[in-house]
Design a protein around this motif. Structure first.
Motif, mmCIF file in Angstrom:
data_model
loop_
_atom_site.group_PDB
_atom_site.id
_atom_site.type_symbol
_atom_site.label_atom_id
_atom_site.label_comp_id
_atom_site.label_asym_id
_atom_site.label_seq_id
_atom_site.Cartn_x
_atom_site.Cartn_y
_atom_site.Cartn_z
ATOM 1 N N ASP A 100 0.804 -1.218 0.000
ATOM 2 C CA ASP A 100 0.000 0.000 0.000
ATOM 3 C C ASP A 100 0.837 1.267 0.000
ATOM 4 N N GLN A 101 1.918 1.256 0.771
ATOM 5 C CA GLN A 101 2.704 2.478 0.920
ATOM 6 C C GLN A 101 4.140 2.134 1.288
ATOM 7 N N CYS A 102 5.060 2.976 0.824
ATOM 8 C CA CYS A 102 6.469 2.870 1.196
ATOM 9 C C CYS A 102 6.905 4.234 1.706
ATOM 10 N N THR A 103 7.456 4.243 2.901
ATOM 11 C CA THR A 103 7.964 5.481 3.485
ATOM 12 C C THR A 103 9.472 5.359 3.624
ATOM 13 N N ILE A 104 10.195 6.311 3.030
ATOM 14 C CA ILE A 104 11.653 6.351 3.196
ATOM 15 C C ILE A 104 11.920 6.974 4.560
ATOM 16 N N LEU A 105 12.527 6.218 5.452
ATOM 17 C CA LEU A 105 12.795 6.694 6.809
ATOM 18 C C LEU A 105 14.122 7.437 6.909
ATOM 19 N N ARG A 106 15.093 6.975 6.138
ATOM 20 C CA ARG A 106 16.431 7.564 6.243
ATOM 21 C C ARG A 106 17.246 7.233 5.006
ATOM 22 N N ARG A 107 18.076 8.194 4.604
ATOM 23 C CA ARG A 107 19.038 7.984 3.525
ATOM 24 C C ARG A 107 20.406 8.348 4.069
ATOM 25 N N ASP A 108 21.373 7.488 3.789
ATOM 26 C CA ASP A 108 22.748 7.752 4.195
ATOM 27 C C ASP A 108 23.656 7.221 3.087
ATOM 28 N N GLY A 109 24.051 8.098 2.174
ATOM 29 C CA GLY A 109 24.871 7.666 1.038
ATOM 30 C C GLY A 109 24.103 6.686 0.177
ATOM 31 N N ASP A 110 24.628 5.481 0.040
ATOM 32 C CA ASP A 110 24.001 4.446 -0.787
ATOM 33 C C ASP A 110 23.151 3.478 0.032
ATOM 34 N N THR A 111 22.717 3.919 1.220
ATOM 35 C CA THR A 111 21.870 3.089 2.074
ATOM 36 C C THR A 111 20.552 3.819 2.338
ATOM 37 N N ILE A 112 19.464 3.085 2.179
ATOM 38 C CA ILE A 112 18.124 3.639 2.376
ATOM 39 C C ILE A 112 17.375 2.728 3.338
ATOM 40 N N VAL B 5 6.559 -3.682 7.464
ATOM 41 C CA VAL B 5 7.846 -4.348 7.322
ATOM 42 C C VAL B 5 8.898 -3.260 7.165
ATOM 43 N N ARG B 6 10.012 -3.431 7.847
ATOM 44 C CA ARG B 6 11.129 -2.492 7.683
ATOM 45 C C ARG B 6 12.246 -3.198 6.949
ATOM 46 N N ASP B 7 12.917 -2.422 6.099
ATOM 47 C CA ASP B 7 14.077 -2.981 5.421
ATOM 48 C C ASP B 7 15.148 -1.918 5.241
ATOM 49 N N ARG B 8 16.326 -2.394 4.905
ATOM 50 C CA ARG B 8 17.458 -1.523 4.584
ATOM 51 C C ARG B 8 17.925 -1.934 3.199
ATOM 52 N N VAL B 9 18.050 -0.946 2.319
ATOM 53 C CA VAL B 9 18.472 -1.194 0.951
ATOM 54 C C VAL B 9 19.865 -0.600 0.771
ATOM 55 N N THR B 10 20.783 -1.417 0.286
ATOM 56 C CA THR B 10 22.145 -0.961 0.023
ATOM 57 C C THR B 10 22.391 -1.013 -1.482
ATOM 58 N N LEU B 11 22.815 0.124 -2.026
ATOM 59 C CA LEU B 11 23.058 0.238 -3.462
ATOM 60 C C LEU B 11 24.546 0.164 -3.754
#
Length: 160
Positions: free
Chosen positions: A44-56, A67-73
């Motif tokens: 239904d929705q995605c909220t970006i909680l924090r960005r730090d360089g290539d990590t979201i 559900v919470r996740d951490r995305v590393t680019l």
């Protein structure tokens, strides 16, 4: 459960498959990070909680489930999702890697490592195969959507 598979993006032997550039695939993967509702059924929705360089860090809402996740680019190469386990959701990782063995071929590798236990009986094995099949179908759909967005000109230089 660990599971991986490969989807061929460009196949020089298949003239029916319109080729994509590495950059188009990368922009598609970034779109999936930024706007996962376009790719994930039931989200239904995605909220970006924090960005730090290539990590979201994100919070994903599936109705009442969160559900919470951490995305590393790793730019132009890899997207890694680390999903926190909850009472109602399996945790683990999903890594999507762009692979180009030569200038004509392009692949997307999907690697899953989940907190699902290894199967003990035939029912567990059957359930595991259903889960793998669902992952594979979702990944095929991701590639289909990336193609669709690329051909509509909606990916060029769009993100990150």
């Amino acid at each position: 459960m660990n599971f991986e598979h490969l989807i061929q993006i460009n196949d020089p032997l298949n003239p029916l498959l319109d080729p994509l550039t590495r950059e188009e695939v990368w922009q598609g993967l970034l779109l999936r990070v930024e706007k996962p509702q376009l790719f994930v059924a039931g989200l239904d929705q995605c909220t970006i909680l924090r960005r730090d360089g290539d990590t979201i860090e994100r919070e994903l809402n599936y109705g009442v489930a969160k559900v919470r996740d951490r995305v590393t680019l790793t730019p132009s190469e890899r997207v890694r999702y680390e999903i926190a386990a909850t009472d109602s959701h399996v945790g683990g990782t999903l890594t999507m890697t762009i692979e180009a063995p030569d200038e004509l071929q392009l692949f997307l590798r999907f690697e899953y490592a989940t907190t699902l236990p290894e199967p003990r009986g035939s029912d567990d094995r059957q359930t595991m195969e259903i889960v793998k099949s669902a992952y594979r179908e979702a990944d095929i759909d991701t590639v289909r959507l990336i193609r669709q967005f690329a051909h509509a000109g909606q990916l060029s230089g769009r993100l990150h």
